[in-house]
Design an enzyme around this catalytic site. Structure first.
Site, PDB file in Angstrom:
ATOM      1  N   SER A 146      -5.988 -28.449 -10.986  1.00  0.00           N
ATOM      2  CA  SER A 146      -7.103 -28.063 -10.112  1.00  0.00           C
ATOM      3  C   SER A 146      -8.447 -28.605 -10.569  1.00  0.00           C
ATOM      4  O   SER A 146      -9.417 -28.557  -9.807  1.00  0.00           O
ATOM      5  CB  SER A 146      -7.171 -26.539 -10.001  1.00  0.00           C
ATOM      6  OG  SER A 146      -6.073 -26.052  -9.254  1.00  0.00           O
TER       7      SER A 146
ATOM      8  N   CYS B 266      -8.922 -22.373  -4.185  1.00  0.00           N
ATOM      9  CA  CYS B 266      -8.040 -22.245  -3.023  1.00  0.00           C
ATOM     10  C   CYS B 266      -7.324 -23.562  -2.752  1.00  0.00           C
ATOM     11  O   CYS B 266      -7.940 -24.575  -2.412  1.00  0.00           O
ATOM     12  CB  CYS B 266      -8.855 -21.828  -1.805  1.00  0.00           C
ATOM     13  SG  CYS B 266      -7.899 -21.799  -0.274  1.00  0.00           S
TER      14      CYS B 266
ATOM     15  N   HIS C 157      -6.672 -16.562   0.760  1.00  0.00           N
ATOM     16  CA  HIS C 157      -8.085 -16.337   0.447  1.00  0.00           C
ATOM     17  C   HIS C 157      -8.926 -16.028   1.686  1.00  0.00           C
ATOM     18  O   HIS C 157     -10.119 -15.777   1.564  1.00  0.00           O
ATOM     19  CB  HIS C 157      -8.685 -17.584  -0.226  1.00  0.00           C
ATOM     20  CG  HIS C 157      -8.124 -17.865  -1.588  1.00  0.00           C
ATOM     21  ND1 HIS C 157      -7.004 -18.642  -1.771  1.00  0.00           N
ATOM     22  CD2 HIS C 157      -8.523 -17.452  -2.823  1.00  0.00           C
ATOM     23  CE1 HIS C 157      -6.741 -18.739  -3.071  1.00  0.00           C
ATOM     24  NE2 HIS C 157      -7.645 -18.011  -3.734  1.00  0.00           N
TER      25      HIS C 157
END
Length: 608
Positions: free
Chosen positions: A322, A378, A365
């Site tokens: 991420s 997310c 989310h």
């Protein structure tokens, strides 16, 4: 007695006397001729041999330059080593000398013979190293018996000493005995067999700077080869000292935090590229290479699954996970795919074709904009960005931000990493790029590979507003008397070229990841100093379904890598970091606390 008999005896005696006189004269003539030959014909050669027998040349090793941190704390220096040598021409009878020496060294005589046979002499009067670093007790015993040890001598040499053992081992490197191949290379003309040179790290990269120039002395020896006087001396020239950009306290803290876990930490000064700390774990003790590395220790290192001899900060290649969402966000903003008002709905998955790509948060989310998507990491938001951008546009911005290419590290060879493109996959596998792969690439998985140093350089670029600096670790070089002969300086390697508005939005989203409720790094927040960062959790391999039957070691190797990048303070950055903890499970749980502790240490906020 008749007269004729007396006459015969006298004649016989005279004949014998003449013969004896002739023989004596011949012997004297031969002796005279030999003396004439030695004096007149071979005199010069005899004088040369006599001088060789009584006058010797001894090396004076140059003190190697010391290595210090940015505050002048010594990291690597030299200590005296007492090395035992033997001159074969003087050590006669050799068997008796070795028999007398063996108990003093607490070694069997056979072992001393083996050591001598393994060394190829450079000449009849060249001292052969019998045992190095013998210690003061052994030295005293040898000196007390020196008259019973003809040809045996003790020479004092400087031996490399890594003061804090493993501290910064992958940066400073280690030394080893010069090989025959290295002796033939340019730059090693002043070296001889048995010399130690840098083999890795700063020791290798700046060998010619640290080594200095050897000197020598002309000494007079007696019949036993023992020095009785010094005739002439040419002093050695000391090597230059190297001051590193490392902060010793920060380096020690980084290594302590990684202790027992495989991984790497890189800390940079955002506005220059100076390396404040670079740690790789597990590490090794460079002193073992100098004192004599055992075969067992070497085999333990090279067979270790976690590669202690590898500098993972520059050679370890990891999926950025991420953390790569920073690139995806930049690409989306710069290409106009999203802006600060764009929102996507995250129900916990994203349906693409006949496959549902899950978000890490299974219940979703809800509606997210860029700031919330980055703060809460997310996946669905970035899936949609990746689908819209495609792999080639993502690769373009990844390269602009310093990923997938060498950073310019000045010490050892660094890995390139990998930022894939459609053409790359076609060349590598002979298969076209699939649209669904854009989703995995957008969240830092699939073929993406980066080094911790690349991630740190990218993070420093975001911190300083978009400039990529080549990371460097040598602050300056100086002679033994303190004269500066080289001064390191920042060098720009590239620019991100982001619009000020997009850069500001990106920085705000990274601040939110640490400081906003729901942020993935909220647990590593520092109340007194706001800083920015991004977590990452990289999948290593798919975990088998029967994971309960895995051994503990295999189960650990199936766990995810933990990543975290950060810079602090958020409004006026002084430090940028990248942390990778192999098989650490999650960036927020394993990597972010390491960065938090390092920031507190560097900014003087830590209690210890």
């Amino acid at each position: 007695m008749p007269n004729y008999l007396q006459t015969v005896d006298i004649e016989w005696f005279n004949q014998r006397l003449v013969k004896v006189l002739v023989i004596v004269l011949l012997l004297f003539a031969v002796l005279l001729l030999r003396l004439m030959q030695l004096q007149l014909i071979d005199g010069e050669e005899m004088r040369r041999l006599s001088a060789i027998n009584s006058i010797r040349l001894q090396d004076i090793h140059a003190p190697r330059g010391v290595i210090l941190d940015r505050h002048g704390n010594t990291i690597v220096d030299n200590r005296p080593s007492f090395d035992l040598h033997v001159v074969l021409k003087d050590a006669k009878p050799l068997d008796r000398t070795l028999a007398h020496l063996a108990p003093l060294l607490d070694e069997p005589v056979a072992q001393l013979w083996e050591r001598l046979e393994s060394v190829r002499p450079r000449g009849p009067y060249a001292p052969l190293l019998l045992k190095s670093d013998i210690g003061r007790d052994t030295l005293a015993a040898v000196e007390a018996n020196r008259y019973a040890l003809p040809g045996v001598m003790v020479q004092v040499a400087a031996r490399r000493h890594y003061i804090h053992d493993q501290l910064a081992a992958h940066v400073v490197g280690y030394m080893g005995e010069i090989s025959p191949e290295e002796l033939r290379r340019p730059g090693f003309e002043d070296c001889k067999r048995g010399d130690f040179i840098g083999k890795f790290g700063v020791e290798r990269a700046f060998e010619n700077v640290l080594r200095g120039k050897r000197g020598g002395r002309q000494v007079e020896v007696n019949a036993s080869g023992q020095v009785v006087g010094v005739l002439q001396t040419v002093d050695a020239v000391a090597g230059r000292n190297i001051v590193l950009t490392l902060d010793r306290s920060l380096q020690q803290k980084a290594e302590m935090l990684l202790d027992g876990r495989a991984g790497a930490v890189v800390a940079l000064e955002p506005d220059s590229g100076r390396v404040l700390a670079m740690a790789s774990s597990p590490a090794f003790d460079p002193n073992l290479f100098v004192s004599g590395l055992t075969r067992e220790q070497w085999n333990e290192w090279v067979t270790n699954t976690y590669r202690p001899l590898e500098n993972k900060a520059i050679q370890g290649e990891y999926p950025p996970a991420s953390v790569y969402k920073i690139v995806t966000a930049v690409a989306g903003l710069e290409e106009g795919v999203v802006d600060d008002q764009t929102t996507y709905f995250c129900p916990g998955h994203y349906q693409f074709g006949n496959r549902a790509y899950r978000c890490w948060k299974r219940w979703g989310h809800g509606n997210v904009d860029l700031i919330k998507a980055m703060a809460e990491s997310c996946d669905v938001y970035f899936y949609r960005l990746g689908e819209a951008l495609g792999v080639d546009r993502l690769a373009h911005y990844a390269h602009r931000m310093g990923l997938g290419k060498p950073t310019g590290w000045q010490v050892d060879r660094e890995a390139r990493g990998l930022i894939p493109t459609a053409q790359w996959k076609l060349n590598r596998f002979g298969e076209p790029w699939q649209r669904g792969e854009n989703l995995s690439i957008a969240i830092g998985q699939s073929f993406n590979l980066t080094t911790p140093l690349q991630l740190a350089v990218m993070t420093a670029g975001v911190a300083n507003g978009g400039t990529l600096f080549k990371p460097f670790v040598v602050e300056r070089m100086q002679s033994a008397d303190g004269q500066v002969t080289y001064q390191g300086a920042p060098e720009i390697s590239g620019r991100m070229d982001l619009s000020p508005e997009n850069m500001a939005l990106l920085r705000k989203s990274l601040w939110a990841a640490v400081n906003m409720p729901g942020g993935t790094a909220l647990g590593a927040r520092i109340p007194s100093v706001a800083y920015a960062g991004k977590t990452g959790t990289a999948q290593v391999v798919a975990r088998p379904r029967d994971d309960e039957h895995l051994t503990e070691e295999r189960a650990e190797r199936h766990r995810n890598h933990a990543l975290f990048v950060a810079y602090a303070p958020a409004d006026a950055p002084r430090i940028a970091l990248a942390v990778v903890v192999e098989h650490g499970q999650s960036g927020s749980g394993a990597a972010a606390p390491v960065a938090k502790a390092l920031i507190e240490t560097f900014l003087g906020l830590a209690d210890d």
